[in-house]
Scaffold this active site. Structure first.
Site, PDB file in Angstrom:
ATOM      1  N   ASP A 179       0.887  -1.172   0.000  1.00  0.00           N
ATOM      2  CA  ASP A 179       0.000   0.000   0.000  1.00  0.00           C
ATOM      3  C   ASP A 179       0.922   1.218   0.000  1.00  0.00           C
ATOM      4  O   ASP A 179       2.148   1.093   0.107  1.00  0.00           O
ATOM      5  CB  ASP A 179      -0.896  -0.013   1.258  1.00  0.00           C
ATOM      6  N   SER A 180       0.308   2.403  -0.075  1.00  0.00           N
ATOM      7  CA  SER A 180       1.112   3.629   0.016  1.00  0.00           C
ATOM      8  C   SER A 180       1.655   3.837   1.432  1.00  0.00           C
ATOM      9  O   SER A 180       2.649   4.530   1.624  1.00  0.00           O
ATOM     10  CB  SER A 180       0.247   4.828  -0.370  1.00  0.00           C
TER      11      SER A 180
ATOM     12  N   CYS B  10      -4.454  -1.714  -1.665  1.00  0.00           N
ATOM     13  CA  CYS B  10      -4.694  -0.297  -1.892  1.00  0.00           C
ATOM     14  C   CYS B  10      -5.702  -0.191  -3.025  1.00  0.00           C
ATOM     15  O   CYS B  10      -5.504  -0.782  -4.091  1.00  0.00           O
ATOM     16  CB  CYS B  10      -3.377   0.369  -2.291  1.00  0.00           C
ATOM     17  N   ASN B  11      -6.784   0.554  -2.785  1.00  0.00           N
ATOM     18  CA  ASN B  11      -7.800   0.707  -3.833  1.00  0.00           C
ATOM     19  C   ASN B  11      -7.283   1.515  -5.008  1.00  0.00           C
ATOM     20  O   ASN B  11      -7.569   1.199  -6.156  1.00  0.00           O
ATOM     21  CB  ASN B  11      -9.036   1.394  -3.260  1.00  0.00           C
ATOM     22  N   THR B  12      -6.530   2.581  -4.705  1.00  0.00           N
ATOM     23  CA  THR B  12      -6.058   3.451  -5.785  1.00  0.00           C
ATOM     24  C   THR B  12      -5.132   2.667  -6.717  1.00  0.00           C
ATOM     25  O   THR B  12      -5.256   2.739  -7.946  1.00  0.00           O
ATOM     26  CB  THR B  12      -5.322   4.681  -5.193  1.00  0.00           C
TER      27      THR B  12
ATOM     28  N   GLU C 197      -3.100   8.597   8.185  1.00  0.00           N
ATOM     29  CA  GLU C 197      -1.669   8.270   8.182  1.00  0.00           C
ATOM     30  C   GLU C 197      -0.933   9.060   9.275  1.00  0.00           C
ATOM     31  O   GLU C 197       0.005   8.581   9.894  1.00  0.00           O
ATOM     32  CB  GLU C 197      -1.086   8.592   6.793  1.00  0.00           C
TER      33      GLU C 197
ATOM     34  N   CYS D  66     -11.080   2.631   0.513  1.00  0.00           N
ATOM     35  CA  CYS D  66      -9.676   2.991   0.710  1.00  0.00           C
ATOM     36  C   CYS D  66      -9.258   2.179   1.936  1.00  0.00           C
ATOM     37  O   CYS D  66      -9.984   2.161   2.942  1.00  0.00           O
ATOM     38  CB  CYS D  66      -9.527   4.479   0.990  1.00  0.00           C
TER      39      CYS D  66
ATOM     40  N   HIS E 133      -7.172   2.646   4.121  1.00  0.00           N
ATOM     41  CA  HIS E 133      -6.920   3.399   5.350  1.00  0.00           C
ATOM     42  C   HIS E 133      -8.201   3.520   6.203  1.00  0.00           C
ATOM     43  O   HIS E 133      -8.134   3.716   7.411  1.00  0.00           O
ATOM     44  CB  HIS E 133      -6.448   4.831   5.041  1.00  0.00           C
TER      45      HIS E 133
HETATM   46  N1  DGL Z   1      -4.863   3.143   1.092  1.00  0.00           N
HETATM   47  C1  DGL Z   1      -4.975   3.592  -0.234  1.00  0.00           C
HETATM   48  C2  DGL Z   1      -6.219   3.239  -0.963  1.00  0.00           C
HETATM   49  O1  DGL Z   1      -6.832   2.244  -0.604  1.00  0.00           O
HETATM   50  C3  DGL Z   1      -4.276   4.848  -0.676  1.00  0.00           C
HETATM   51  C4  DGL Z   1      -4.438   6.091   0.101  1.00  0.00           C
HETATM   52  C5  DGL Z   1      -3.515   7.144  -0.442  1.00  0.00           C
HETATM   53  O2  DGL Z   1      -2.294   6.919  -0.409  1.00  0.00           O
HETATM   54  O3  DGL Z   1      -4.004   8.172  -0.936  1.00  0.00           O
HETATM   55  O4  DGL Z   1      -6.597   3.876  -1.908  1.00  0.00           O
END
Ligand code: DGL
Length: 265
Positions: A9-10, A72-74, A152, A184, A186
């Site tokens: 993930d990020s 990570c969704n993105t 975060e 997301c 997070h």
């Molecule tokens: N946790 C991430 C997601 O599911 C990315 C959040 C991010 O870095 O903007 O999209």
């Protein structure tokens, strides 16, 4: 097969998925990569996210991983198709398909809201997949770009997070929704606050346990499940941050093995 599962993930978001995988698959070892040097992914271009995802996947495979979970969704929205082409022999799991499958199984009609980063919302991947399979659904979505950086930084379950969450969720878009997808990784960290916002029953869906079950099934079908946990879980970040260390302890306890790995240098 006693090799680790690679998860990335990020930042800390994917830990929600990693934790669920560790619980569902206690015999597996995890190697986690948080790309804190490039956080947040939410506003980055598809090209950048695809490049980061390829590089991280290469790093995890070089560490011996037998499968990759894009937690990570993105990155799932932007890079999954390219990653599969680039590493055709590697089982790669994204967080979107299992969540969509879960929603389609549960909701035959009704209104399912989506909150996510700008990147995921702009891709329209959730409404596209859900409506293609069932046109009776309504899928309103709202970008919530402040949430991932806020989480975060360790801002959850406090006054600031409550104000921001309430302001995002007060949109007309979400009037009369039956369910809300936390799209997301997070966001499970603010799940309680989201549930508290709605004064009526709205199912708040996070993908962590759905993705863990899907990972278990995929590894089982491919004959890749480990018989016994060998070695410690490892955690890498591309840029050291105190908040990552704090939050990773919250999920995995005090004794995690956290290393900074500057794979971009
Ligand atoms: N946790 C991430 C997601 O599911 C990315 C959040 C991010 O870095 O903007 O999209």
């Amino acid at each position: 097969m006693n090799k680790p599962i690679g998860i990335f993930d990020s930042g800390i978001g994917g830990l929600t998925v990693a934790k669920a995988i560790a619980e569902a698959l206690p015999n597996e070892t995890i190697i986690y990569f948080g790309d804190t040097a490039h956080l947040p992914y939410g506003d980055k271009s598809k090209e950048s996210i695809t490049m980061y995802s390829k590089r991280i996947t290469g790093f995890l495979l070089a560490k011996g991983c037998k499968a990759i979970v894009i937690a990570c969704n993105t990155a799932s929205a932007h890079a999954y198709a390219d990653l599969k082409k680039f590493y055709p022999k590697v089982p790669i799991i994204n967080v979107i398909d299992p969540t969509v499958e879960y929603c389609l199984g549960k909701y035959k009609k009704g209104k399912i809201g989506v909150i996510a980063t700008r990147g995921t919302i702009k891709s329209r991947i959730y409404p596209r997949k859900l409506l293609k399979a069932n046109s009776k659904l309504e899928v309103p979505q709202t970008a919530t770009p402040l949430l991932a950086p806020m989480i975060e930084e360790g801002f959850f379950n406090n006054k600031i997070s409550k104000t921001i969450i309430n302001s995002y969720l007060s949109t007309k878009n979400f009037e009369k929704i039956d369910a809300l997808i936390l799209a997301c990784t997070h966001y499970p960290l603010i799940k309680k606050e989201v549930i508290a916002f709605f004064k009526r029953p709205v199912e708040v869906i996070d993908s962590a346990s759905v993705v863990a079950d899907y990972t278990k099934k995929t590894l089982k079908d491919l004959g890749l499940l480990s018989k016994k946990k060998e070695g410690k879980d490892l955690f890498y970040i591309s840029d050291y941050t105190e908040s990552f260390e704090e939050t990773s302890k919250l999920f995995f306890g005090d004794v995690i093995d956290l290393k900074e790995e500057r794979i971009w240098d």
